[in-house]
Design a protein around this motif. Structure first.
Motif, PDB file in Angstrom:
ATOM      1  N   ILE A  83     -19.412   4.099  10.308  1.00  0.00           N
ATOM      2  CA  ILE A  83     -19.016   3.809   9.358  1.00  0.00           C
ATOM      3  C   ILE A  83     -18.916   2.937   8.328  1.00  0.00           C
ATOM      4  O   ILE A  83     -17.938   2.758   8.364  1.00  0.00           O
ATOM      5  CB  ILE A  83     -18.048   5.929   8.767  1.00  0.00           C
ATOM      6  N   ALA A  84     -20.090   2.371   7.756  1.00  0.00           N
ATOM      7  CA  ALA A  84     -20.159   1.637   7.274  1.00  0.00           C
ATOM      8  C   ALA A  84     -19.624   1.188   5.592  1.00  0.00           C
ATOM      9  O   ALA A  84     -19.912   2.469   4.662  1.00  0.00           O
ATOM     10  CB  ALA A  84     -21.303   0.876   6.558  1.00  0.00           C
ATOM     11  N   TRP A  85     -18.621   0.544   4.940  1.00  0.00           N
ATOM     12  CA  TRP A  85     -17.408   0.609   3.735  1.00  0.00           C
ATOM     13  C   TRP A  85     -18.675   0.339   3.095  1.00  0.00           C
ATOM     14  O   TRP A  85     -18.599   0.855   1.577  1.00  0.00           O
ATOM     15  CB  TRP A  85     -16.287  -0.246   3.919  1.00  0.00           C
ATOM     16  N   GLU A  86     -19.433  -0.920   2.634  1.00  0.00           N
ATOM     17  CA  GLU A  86     -20.377  -1.419   1.697  1.00  0.00           C
ATOM     18  C   GLU A  86     -21.742  -0.213   1.570  1.00  0.00           C
ATOM     19  O   GLU A  86     -21.272  -0.224   0.664  1.00  0.00           O
ATOM     20  CB  GLU A  86     -20.973  -2.112   3.060  1.00  0.00           C
ATOM     21  N   SER A  87     -21.398   0.603   1.983  1.00  0.00           N
ATOM     22  CA  SER A  87     -22.842   1.714   2.182  1.00  0.00           C
ATOM     23  C   SER A  87     -22.093   2.967   1.490  1.00  0.00           C
ATOM     24  O   SER A  87     -22.070   3.753   0.366  1.00  0.00           O
ATOM     25  CB  SER A  87     -23.387   2.636   3.182  1.00  0.00           C
ATOM     26  N   LEU A  88     -20.917   2.982   1.723  1.00  0.00           N
ATOM     27  CA  LEU A  88     -20.262   4.254   1.290  1.00  0.00           C
ATOM     28  C   LEU A  88     -18.875   4.756   0.196  1.00  0.00           C
ATOM     29  O   LEU A  88     -19.363   5.057  -0.348  1.00  0.00           O
ATOM     30  CB  LEU A  88     -19.274   5.400   2.641  1.00  0.00           C
ATOM     31  N   GLN A  89     -19.376   2.818  -0.336  1.00  0.00           N
ATOM     32  CA  GLN A  89     -19.074   2.544  -1.232  1.00  0.00           C
ATOM     33  C   GLN A  89     -18.869   1.374  -1.627  1.00  0.00           C
ATOM     34  O   GLN A  89     -18.348  -0.214  -2.037  1.00  0.00           O
ATOM     35  CB  GLN A  89     -17.079   2.513  -0.963  1.00  0.00           C
ATOM     36  N   PRO A  90     -20.215   1.573  -2.535  1.00  0.00           N
ATOM     37  CA  PRO A  90     -21.048  -0.092  -2.912  1.00  0.00           C
ATOM     38  C   PRO A  90     -20.363   0.292  -4.624  1.00  0.00           C
ATOM     39  O   PRO A  90     -20.318  -1.237  -4.139  1.00  0.00           O
ATOM     40  CB  PRO A  90     -22.506   0.989  -3.029  1.00  0.00           C
ATOM     41  N   ARG A  91     -19.499   0.625  -4.828  1.00  0.00           N
ATOM     42  CA  ARG A  91     -18.771   0.587  -6.523  1.00  0.00           C
ATOM     43  C   ARG A  91     -17.501   0.336  -5.999  1.00  0.00           C
ATOM     44  O   ARG A  91     -17.419   1.575  -5.388  1.00  0.00           O
ATOM     45  CB  ARG A  91     -19.516   1.041  -7.062  1.00  0.00           C
ATOM     46  N   ARG A  92     -16.694  -0.572  -6.462  1.00  0.00           N
ATOM     47  CA  ARG A  92     -14.820   0.078  -6.195  1.00  0.00           C
ATOM     48  C   ARG A  92     -14.581   1.189  -7.281  1.00  0.00           C
ATOM     49  O   ARG A  92     -15.559   1.413  -8.074  1.00  0.00           O
ATOM     50  CB  ARG A  92     -14.314  -1.453  -7.408  1.00  0.00           C
ATOM     51  N   THR A 120     -16.274   3.746  12.999  1.00  0.00           N
ATOM     52  CA  THR A 120     -16.554   2.173  13.563  1.00  0.00           C
ATOM     53  C   THR A 120     -16.398   2.179  11.917  1.00  0.00           C
ATOM     54  O   THR A 120     -17.321   2.301  11.060  1.00  0.00           O
ATOM     55  CB  THR A 120     -17.617   1.679  14.172  1.00  0.00           C
ATOM     56  N   LEU A 121     -15.614   1.700  11.350  1.00  0.00           N
ATOM     57  CA  LEU A 121     -15.460   1.163  10.213  1.00  0.00           C
ATOM     58  C   LEU A 121     -15.261  -0.113   9.501  1.00  0.00           C
ATOM     59  O   LEU A 121     -15.030  -0.863  11.178  1.00  0.00           O
ATOM     60  CB  LEU A 121     -14.051   1.285   8.834  1.00  0.00           C
ATOM     61  N   TYR A 122     -16.070  -0.790   9.239  1.00  0.00           N
ATOM     62  CA  TYR A 122     -16.696  -2.385   9.064  1.00  0.00           C
ATOM     63  C   TYR A 122     -18.058  -1.957   7.585  1.00  0.00           C
ATOM     64  O   TYR A 122     -18.291  -1.294   7.146  1.00  0.00           O
ATOM     65  CB  TYR A 122     -17.517  -2.367  10.819  1.00  0.00           C
ATOM     66  N   GLY A 123     -17.701  -3.221   6.873  1.00  0.00           N
ATOM     67  CA  GLY A 123     -19.111  -3.568   6.550  1.00  0.00           C
ATOM     68  C   GLY A 123     -18.514  -4.193   4.645  1.00  0.00           C
ATOM     69  O   GLY A 123     -17.721  -3.040   3.627  1.00  0.00           O
ATOM     70  N   THR A 124     -18.006  -5.083   4.418  1.00  0.00           N
ATOM     71  CA  THR A 124     -17.565  -5.316   3.218  1.00  0.00           C
ATOM     72  C   THR A 124     -18.311  -5.320   2.133  1.00  0.00           C
ATOM     73  O   THR A 124     -19.401  -5.885   1.847  1.00  0.00           O
ATOM     74  CB  THR A 124     -16.898  -6.539   2.954  1.00  0.00           C
TER      75      THR A 124
END
Length: 237
Positions: A83-92, A120-124
């Motif tokens: 579950i990639a943070w950078e993909s799911l929330q690409p903008r603040r 798995t949560l990862y990716g800023t």
């Protein structure tokens, strides 16, 4: 271009295969004495989980369904899903509906086959660390904590455990110090519990049972900020 996965210069790395056995949730806490007395009472086999990079872009929905079917046929009863943070929330402050829908489909596919899910949560995302890349931790841990709380709430009842990052002792996946990882985990733990009190919080699996890293993590205050310690006990280097 949004990335759905961490990058790695090691294409032959075993855990990066489409379906690779994992050791995340390696809870070998049964004592030898206890095991001897309880063996006769066991009525089912052990829980077997594998990594399925279901949210990665090389899969189509049809191949995702095919992989899940093969996992089920092999007796797999737990799936580790990115579950990639950078993909799911690409903008603040803004989620990507497409990536949220994809993650939903992956989780639901596994559950429909009777599998529990470890997310798995990862990716800023770039906005959270001034564009320093997905492996660099966020400037503010509370930004990650907000996303972790959303994820736990959104997948409540569907994802039973959340692993915070992958291999935080390995610079390829976490380009930060042990102290920064502990800070991230300490922020995520109460956030996940707020989103889903029943969900387990798992440390990012460390490479080769890295007890040196673990000792440093305890010095940095990791105690009390996880439910399960994960490790990746690879057999070679």
């Amino acid at each position: 271009m949004l990335r759905n996965r961490p990058t790695s210069p090691l294409p032959s790395y075993a855990i990066r295969r489409r379906i690779a056995p994992i050791a995340a949730l390696l809870c070998c806490a049964v004592s030898s004495a206890g095991a001897a007395t309880q063996t006769a009472k066991l009525t089912s086999g052990p829980t077997v989980g594998v990594q399925f990079h279901c949210t990665w872009s090389q899969y189509s929905d049809s191949t995702r369904r095919a992989v899940i079917a093969k996992m089920a046929a092999a007796g797999i009863n737990s799936a580790r899903v990115d579950i990639a943070w950078e993909s799911l929330q690409p903008r603040r402050g803004r989620l990507s509906p497409w990536h949220v829908s994809l993650a939903d489909r992956c989780v639901n596919l596994a559950r429909a086959r009777g599998m529990s899910v470890l997310g798995t949560l990862y990716g800023t995302p770039a906005w959270a660390n001034r564009g320093r890349g997905g492996t660099t931790p966020p400037t503010r841990s509370r930004d990650f904590a907000r996303f972790a709380r959303w994820a736990a709430s959104h997948f409540r009842g569907r994802v039973g455990a959340w692993e915070i990052w992958n291999e935080p002792d390995y610079k390829v996946f976490f380009n930060g110090s042990t102290r920064r990882y502990v800070k991230l985990l300490r922020a995520a733990y109460p956030a996940i519990k707020a989103g889903d009190p029943s969900a387990l919080v798992v440390t990012g699996g460390v490479v080769h049972n890295d007890d040196h890293w673990l000792a440093g993590a305890y010095r940095a205050g990791i105690r009390g900020s996880f439910d399960v310690f994960a490790t990746h006990p690879y057999q070679g280097v």
